[in-house]
Scaffold this motif. Structure first.
Motif, mmCIF file in Angstrom:
data_model
loop_
_atom_site.group_PDB
_atom_site.id
_atom_site.type_symbol
_atom_site.label_atom_id
_atom_site.label_comp_id
_atom_site.label_asym_id
_atom_site.label_seq_id
_atom_site.Cartn_x
_atom_site.Cartn_y
_atom_site.Cartn_z
ATOM 1 N N UNK A 217 0.829 -1.212 0.000
ATOM 2 C CA UNK A 217 0.000 0.000 0.000
ATOM 3 C C UNK A 217 0.864 1.264 0.000
ATOM 4 N N UNK A 218 2.186 1.081 -0.110
ATOM 5 C CA UNK A 218 3.099 2.223 -0.118
ATOM 6 C C UNK A 218 3.266 2.875 1.238
ATOM 7 N N UNK A 219 3.054 2.129 2.321
ATOM 8 C CA UNK A 219 3.052 2.728 3.650
ATOM 9 C C UNK A 219 4.151 2.209 4.570
ATOM 10 N N UNK A 220 5.215 1.634 4.008
ATOM 11 C CA UNK A 220 6.307 1.130 4.843
ATOM 12 C C UNK A 220 7.571 1.928 4.544
ATOM 13 N N UNK A 221 8.301 2.233 5.588
ATOM 14 C CA UNK A 221 9.558 2.964 5.414
ATOM 15 C C UNK A 221 10.666 1.998 4.998
ATOM 16 N N UNK A 222 11.752 2.538 4.499
ATOM 17 C CA UNK A 222 12.898 1.704 4.118
ATOM 18 C C UNK A 222 13.436 0.964 5.343
ATOM 19 N N UNK A 223 13.446 1.614 6.473
ATOM 20 C CA UNK A 223 13.904 0.966 7.703
ATOM 21 C C UNK A 223 13.005 -0.223 8.055
ATOM 22 N N UNK A 224 11.702 -0.049 7.924
ATOM 23 C CA UNK A 224 10.775 -1.151 8.191
ATOM 24 C C UNK A 224 10.982 -2.286 7.193
ATOM 25 N N UNK A 225 11.219 -1.930 5.927
ATOM 26 C CA UNK A 225 11.457 -2.947 4.901
ATOM 27 C C UNK A 225 12.732 -3.732 5.210
ATOM 28 N N UNK A 226 13.747 -3.034 5.670
ATOM 29 C CA UNK A 226 14.995 -3.699 6.062
ATOM 30 C C UNK A 226 14.726 -4.668 7.218
ATOM 31 N N UNK A 227 13.968 -4.226 8.188
ATOM 32 C CA UNK A 227 13.598 -5.095 9.313
ATOM 33 C C UNK A 227 12.810 -6.309 8.851
ATOM 34 N N UNK A 228 11.933 -6.106 7.865
ATOM 35 C CA UNK A 228 11.139 -7.227 7.343
ATOM 36 C C UNK A 228 12.047 -8.289 6.724
ATOM 37 N N UNK A 229 13.086 -7.846 6.028
ATOM 38 C CA UNK A 229 14.020 -8.813 5.439
ATOM 39 C C UNK A 229 14.700 -9.639 6.533
ATOM 40 N N UNK A 230 15.070 -8.999 7.626
ATOM 41 C CA UNK A 230 15.692 -9.714 8.738
ATOM 42 C C UNK A 230 14.706 -10.722 9.318
ATOM 43 N N UNK A 231 13.452 -10.300 9.460
ATOM 44 C CA UNK A 231 12.424 -11.198 9.995
ATOM 45 C C UNK A 231 12.160 -12.372 9.060
ATOM 46 N N UNK A 232 12.029 -12.108 7.774
ATOM 47 C CA UNK A 232 11.820 -13.201 6.828
ATOM 48 C C UNK A 232 12.995 -14.172 6.866
ATOM 49 N N UNK A 233 14.202 -13.627 6.977
ATOM 50 C CA UNK A 233 15.382 -14.491 6.980
ATOM 51 C C UNK A 233 15.351 -15.465 8.158
#
Length: 171
Positions: free
Chosen positions: A136-152
């Motif tokens: 929805x275009x509502x996540x910050x780059x920092x949140x996206x980076x955190x999501x990658x860590x969580x998915x990993x």
């Protein structure tokens, strides 16, 4: 009197086993359901469903292929973080499917994963939430980076052919 003590000890032992096995998922269910009885019934239902699944280990070559795909997703993060997070979600879902987990719906995925991967479900929930907000275009780059860590965290656990802890029945 001895019967009452034995029943109380049995209930306490069962509760402790569920808390140890499901980790934060037990506490989450207790909070959501509001009663210990419901918080104990739901994980047992998840275990029964999970026991009917045909969860399989991955051959070494398949694990290497997934690891290579994960590396590609991480590399794409630099230029297209939102797309990389969506790719990570899809890759985790494909890996779940290949291991034998049904992937028809997010809530069912959580329930099925809770049996062997209860300790990493908070990672999956957090990553999924960011992925939804990113679409929805509502996540910050920092949140996206955190999501990658969580998915990993979940990806690596699924890829390792191991669960997040021993099965509640000791197997």
């Amino acid at each position: 009197m001895l019967i009452i003590i034995a029943v109380a000890l049995s209930m306490q032992s069962r509760r402790r086993r569920l808390q140890d096995h499901f980790g934060p998922e037990y506490d989450r269910t207790l909070e959501d359901e509001g009663s210990r009885r419901a918080a104990e019934r739901e994980p047992r239902a998840h275990e029964e469903r999970h026991d009917k699944l045909e969860i399989r280990e991955l051959p070494s070559d398949v694990r290497h292929r997934y690891a290579d795909e994960w590396s590609g997703v991480q590399e794409r993060f630099v230029d297209r973080p939102g797309a990389a997070v969506a790719d990570a979600d899809q890759l985790v879902t494909r890996l779940m499917r290949e291991r034998g987990y049904p992937t028809d719906g997010y809530q069912q995925q959580l329930q099925d994963l809770s049996v062997e991967h209860g300790r990493t479900l908070e990672h999956y929930r957090a990553a999924h939430d960011v992925n939804v907000r990113s679409s929805d275009g509502q996540a910050t780059t920092e949140e996206l980076c955190g999501a990658m860590v969580h998915y990993r965290a979940l990806f690596e656990e699924l890829l390792s052919n191991q669960g997040g802890g021993s099965r509640a029945d000791g197997s």
